[in-house]
Design an enzyme around this catalytic site. Structure first.
Site, mmCIF file in Angstrom:
data_model
loop_
_atom_site.group_PDB
_atom_site.id
_atom_site.type_symbol
_atom_site.label_atom_id
_atom_site.label_comp_id
_atom_site.label_asym_id
_atom_site.label_seq_id
_atom_site.Cartn_x
_atom_site.Cartn_y
_atom_site.Cartn_z
ATOM 1 N N GLU A 54 65.906 74.381 71.238
ATOM 2 C CA GLU A 54 65.185 73.471 71.314
ATOM 3 C C GLU A 54 65.435 72.836 69.842
ATOM 4 O OE1 GLU A 54 61.231 73.749 69.656
ATOM 5 O OE2 GLU A 54 61.197 76.037 69.830
ATOM 6 N N SER A 170 49.065 75.143 75.458
ATOM 7 C CA SER A 170 50.479 74.530 75.331
ATOM 8 C C SER A 170 51.049 74.071 76.709
ATOM 9 C CB SER A 170 51.187 75.495 74.461
ATOM 10 O OG SER A 170 52.538 74.861 74.373
ATOM 11 N N LYS A 189 52.766 83.410 67.899
ATOM 12 C CA LYS A 189 51.882 83.667 66.736
ATOM 13 C C LYS A 189 50.494 84.292 66.930
ATOM 14 C CE LYS A 189 54.722 81.076 63.494
ATOM 15 N NZ LYS A 189 55.345 80.292 64.371
HETATM 16 N N1 PSU Z 1 56.015 78.291 67.345
HETATM 17 C C1 PSU Z 1 56.583 78.471 66.484
HETATM 18 N N2 PSU Z 1 57.331 77.460 66.010
HETATM 19 C C2 PSU Z 1 57.663 76.280 66.636
HETATM 20 C C3 PSU Z 1 56.875 75.956 67.633
HETATM 21 C C4 PSU Z 1 56.022 77.050 68.193
HETATM 22 O O1 PSU Z 1 56.589 79.464 66.039
HETATM 23 O O2 PSU Z 1 58.477 75.469 66.025
HETATM 24 C C5 PSU Z 1 56.951 74.746 68.491
HETATM 25 C C6 PSU Z 1 57.917 74.791 69.610
HETATM 26 O O3 PSU Z 1 58.734 73.844 69.829
HETATM 27 C C7 PSU Z 1 56.718 74.980 70.853
HETATM 28 C C8 PSU Z 1 55.696 73.915 70.319
HETATM 29 O O4 PSU Z 1 57.175 74.475 71.945
HETATM 30 O O5 PSU Z 1 55.570 74.250 68.762
HETATM 31 C C9 PSU Z 1 54.314 74.104 70.653
HETATM 32 O O6 PSU Z 1 53.491 73.181 70.329
HETATM 33 P P1 PSU Z 1 52.063 73.081 70.851
HETATM 34 O O7 PSU Z 1 51.190 74.248 70.283
HETATM 35 O O8 PSU Z 1 51.715 71.787 70.312
HETATM 36 O O9 PSU Z 1 52.287 73.051 72.575
HETATM 37 MN MN MN Z 2 48.312 71.794 72.341
#
Ligand code: PSU
Ligand code: MN
Length: 335
Positions: A54, A170, A189
């Site tokens: 990614e 997410s 996390k």
């Molecule tokens: N968790 C991490 N590092 C990251 C991400 C998540 O430890 O860089 C990034 C990934 O690209 C994941 C995104 O898909 O954040 C999720 O974001 P959101 O919580 O806005 O869906």
């Molecule tokens: Mn979100």
């Protein structure tokens, strides 16, 4: 660069062998919409091991220049273990599968000026010819379109704490429920709600497997207190899981959670208290939605004096090694 893959049975112009890539990514399908790098195209067309990577982790997940160094090292680890890396991002409105060094550098220096692109953002970034760094959900979407079934990242998104009232869940989780790609990560996390995330994945029908452990890992730490329904102990185990999922056309993704290597697990309690502090600040500053994860990552790194970034880099590299082994094992199963 060629914008399409070979059709099944079509002869490769470079090596003369017959292609065995899925037909739907041939000239009539998604191929016209994607720019696939020559190296990735060759590998896919011949059923060789490919690992998707990614790009939000590069633009929003780590600061420059560590983001660029890590991205290059991760690609190197994938190659050294017999697979072809395919970093995915949208550049000038075109989804690219496999980036050149220049493109990787461009993305790393753009940083947060690249748009964090989840599934819901794809149409917008393409329509406006923008630069999009793909999250897990958008990367899974494009990987699947290109016929890549193994994808390595650091951590995925999840159900946020208080998600039951904010509905901040997410899109990585719904994507896992609808797109047949195996995601290798170090879990999620503890800034997120781990038990609710696992419940949500169950509802979505996602197979969650933990690598050489019975417990779901919590990114910086090896344990979360949550048991997983499936344990895998080798790359071959993972490949068989992916193969079974594909044979039955389940259509869902697989989450393979690999604990951070013992020697790299930074002091759990130190990071945990930093997380609590960062969460409190985010709430006070009213930082929500897609801005929340990047904010928390940045703050936790500042508060831990860089320890969280070092741990993050180490676990991504470990995931890349295991992901490459899984992709190689899978390519042998397909033969
Ligand atoms: N968790 C991490 N590092 C990251 C991400 C998540 O430890 O860089 C990034 C990934 O690209 C994941 C995104 O898909 O954040 C999720 O974001 P959101 O919580 O806005 O869906
Ligand atoms: Mn979100």
């Amino acid at each position: 660069w060629r914008a399409y893959l070979l059709r099944i049975g079509e002869k490769c112009h470079e090596c003369g062998a017959n292609a065995d890539a899925k037909e739907h990514i041939g000239a009539g399908g998604g191929g016209r919409l994607l720019k696939v790098s020559p190296e990735v195209l060759q590998a896919l067309s011949h059923g060789r091991a490919v690992v998707a990577l990614e790009s939000t982790i590069i633009s929003h997940g780590m600061p420059y220049p560590q983001n660029l160094e890590t991205a290059k090292e991760v690609e190197g680890i994938v190659r050294a273990n017999g697979a072809v890396p395919a970093t995915i991002a949208i550049l000038d409105g075109t989804p690219c599968i496999g980036l050149s060094m220049d493109q990787l550098e461009r993305l790393a220096t753009l940083g947060t000026r690249a748009q964090k692109t989840a599934r819901r953002d794809i149409a917008h970034v393409v329509a406006t010819k923008g630069n999009g760094a793909t999250t897990v959900s958008a990367t899974m979407f494009f990987a699947s379109m290109a016929g890549i079934s193994v994808f390595v990242t650091g951590g995925i998104g999840g159900v946020h704490r208080y998600g039951e009232s904010t509905l901040d869940i997410s899109s990585d989780l719904t994507e896992l429920g609808r797109t047949p790609v195996a995601v290798i990560s170090a879990g999620i996390k503890s800034i997120l709600d781990i038990p609710r995330t696992l419940e949500y994945l169950e509802t979505q029908g996602v197979c969650v497997a933990a690598y050489k452990t019975n417990e779901f890992p919590a990114f910086f730490t090896e344990t979360s207190g949550c048991k997983v329904p499936c344990r895998v102990d080798s790359a071959d185990d993972c490949a068989r899981l992916i193969d079974a999922n594909r044979k039955f056309n389940l259509g869902t993704g697989i989450l393979i959670a690999v604990p951070i290597p013992k020697e790299h697990a930074a002091s759990g309690s130190m990071i945990e208290s930093a997380i609590q502090k960062a969460l409190k600040e985010a709430r006070e500053k009213n930082i929500t939605g897609s801005a929340e994860t990047p904010y928390l990552l940045k703050r936790v790194n500042e508060l831990t004096g860089g320890a969280s970034l070092a741990a993050n880099i180490a676990l991504v590299k470990n995931n890349a090694l295991i992901g490459a082994e899984i992709a190689v094992s899978l390519s042998k199963l397909k033969e």
